[in-house]
Design an enzyme around this catalytic site. Structure first.
Site, PDB file in Angstrom:
ATOM      1  N   GLY A  57       0.789  -1.238   0.000  1.00  0.00           N
ATOM      2  CA  GLY A  57       0.000   0.000   0.000  1.00  0.00           C
ATOM      3  C   GLY A  57       0.814   1.276   0.000  1.00  0.00           C
ATOM      4  N   GLU A 170      22.264   5.431  -3.885  1.00  0.00           N
ATOM      5  CA  GLU A 170      21.508   4.436  -4.659  1.00  0.00           C
ATOM      6  C   GLU A 170      21.080   5.044  -5.998  1.00  0.00           C
ATOM      7  OE1 GLU A 170      18.140   2.664  -2.652  1.00  0.00           O
ATOM      8  OE2 GLU A 170      17.300   1.903  -4.527  1.00  0.00           O
ATOM      9  N   ARG A 171      20.620   6.291  -5.960  1.00  0.00           N
ATOM     10  CA  ARG A 171      20.111   6.925  -7.190  1.00  0.00           C
ATOM     11  C   ARG A 171      21.238   7.212  -8.166  1.00  0.00           C
ATOM     12  NH1 ARG A 171      15.765   9.949  -3.373  1.00  0.00           N
ATOM     13  NH2 ARG A 171      14.351   8.168  -3.412  1.00  0.00           N
ATOM     14  N   GLY A 291      13.805   2.861  -7.177  1.00  0.00           N
ATOM     15  CA  GLY A 291      14.773   3.809  -6.606  1.00  0.00           C
ATOM     16  C   GLY A 291      14.140   5.166  -6.342  1.00  0.00           C
TER      17      GLY A 291
END
Ligand SMILES: Cc1cc2nc3c(=O)[nH]c(=O)nc-3n(C[C@H](O)[C@H](O)[C@H](O)COP(=O)(O)OP(=O)(O)OC[C@H]3O[C@@H](n4cnc5c(N)ncnc54)[C@H](O)[C@@H]3O)c2cc1C
Length: 307
Positions: A57, A170-171, A291
């Site tokens: 969700g 991470e990006r 990401g």
């Protein structure tokens, strides 16, 4: 870059997620005893890792996650589920974003390391995806899992901040992979259009194709310079959340555009699985989603402009 060039984009992702995405949480946040407990296995590959934020969700709205982790003596009792988790089938250590205070949004989040074999922890299906087939993406279920307080990573209630501190790397990593993917697709295409003939000449000699290649070459060069500049900034510990977001959205968009245009130049051969450009087309679609979606990247940049 090398994993992409070696045609191992999906299986390579298992490794880069472990090394470049999850390991920094341990290096930056783990106590000495946690480091002694987990880092040797992580270095040898005996303990593979994953990071579980997304729930059925809640994805973009990270503060809206539900998974409660209620303190009971020297344990947290965790209930709930996560989904779309990379390495979800194979990981032994799962850094899990939970709500230690379910009544709060950002300040209710903490990070717990949930380990394979903990009672009440189970894995669902290896999800069937349109691309990245060599890589596992799974659902995780927590049914009254008792997680010792020694498995808290970082500070209780600071999980959201810990995530925000680590997500720029991470990006940037995603941008590095995406530009490499687009570069290699361009190289396959350049070779093909020099050989493939139509109307008694190589298709690369048609102005429409030549100009499309010139446009892509220009955009790739510009994108690469930006990515490399952000890598240098990151090495100086100066990579900002908004610059990482710019690299992620622009370069993954570029990856999608380039691979789509390249596939077109292969004609129907490009639609056949035996040509790597077909797989590149499927594998690249997710870059704009995971990401943090590209829309969320623009939210981050917009906020940095005071908007
Ligand atoms: C192959 C794969 C691997 C993944 N690996 C991991 C992993 O290892 N760990 C993990 O935690 N998650 C992982 N994810 C999950 C992924 O990061 C999320 O699915 C993603 O962040 C989007 O969340 P959502 O699917 O809930 O989309 P939603 O949040 O429901 O968004 C739906 C759409 O609405 C848009 N939207 C939402 N909010 C806004 C807004 N404010 N403004 C404009 N548009 C908006 C989104 O951009 C999107 O287009 C993975 C997903 C995939 C497909």
């Amino acid at each position: 870059e090398e994993l992409v060039r070696g045609d191992a984009i999906a299986s390579g992702m298992c490794i880069t997620l472990h090394n470049d995405v999850v390991l920094p949480y341990f290096l930056n946040l783990a106590t000495e005893s946690q480091k002694r407990r987990w880092l040797p296995g992580m270095a040898s590959g005996e303990l593979m890792s994953a990071i579980a934020m997304t729930e059925p969700g809640a994805g973009s709205d990270l503060a809206g996650i539900k998974t409660p982790a209620i303190r009971d003596g020297d344990h947290y009792v965790v209930n709930g589920s996560k989904t779309f988790i990379t390495n979800g089938i194979n990981a032994e250590l799962i850094v899990t974003a939970v709500k230690t205070n379910p009544h709060e949004r950002h300040s209710g989040i903490s990070l717990l390391v949930i380990e394979e074999g903990m009672e009440g922890f189970s894995r669902g299906r290896n999800l069937s995806k349109i691309g990245l087939h060599a890589q596992d993406t799974a659902e995780l279920f927590f049914d009254d899992v008792q997680v010792p307080v020694e498995n808290l990573l970082g500070e209780e209630g600071q999980g959201f901040i810990h995530l925000m501190e680590n997500l720029p790397q991470e990006r940037l990593g995603l941008a590095v992979g995406s530009i490499a993917h687009a570069q290699v697709a361009f190289e396959w295409t350049l070779e093909y259009i020099k050989e493939r003939e139509a109307f008694e000449r190589p298709i690369g000699s048609f102005q429409a194709i030549k100009h499309a290649m010139a446009e892509m070459r220009t955009e790739l060069d510009i994108g690469q310079v930006y990515v490399d500049a952000q890598i240098m900034a990151h090495c100086r510990r100066e990579l900002s959340a908004e610059d990482a977001a710019k690299a992620k959205w622009w370069v993954t968009d570029l990856e999608g555009r380039v691979i789509d245009r390249c596939l077109q130049m292969f004609g129907s051969w490009g639609y056949m699985e035996e040509y790597p450009i077909a797989r590149a087309y499927r594998d690249s679609r997710v870059s704009r989603i995971y990401g943090g979606t590209n829309e969320i990247m623009k939210e981050i940049i917009g906020r940095s402009l005071g908007l």
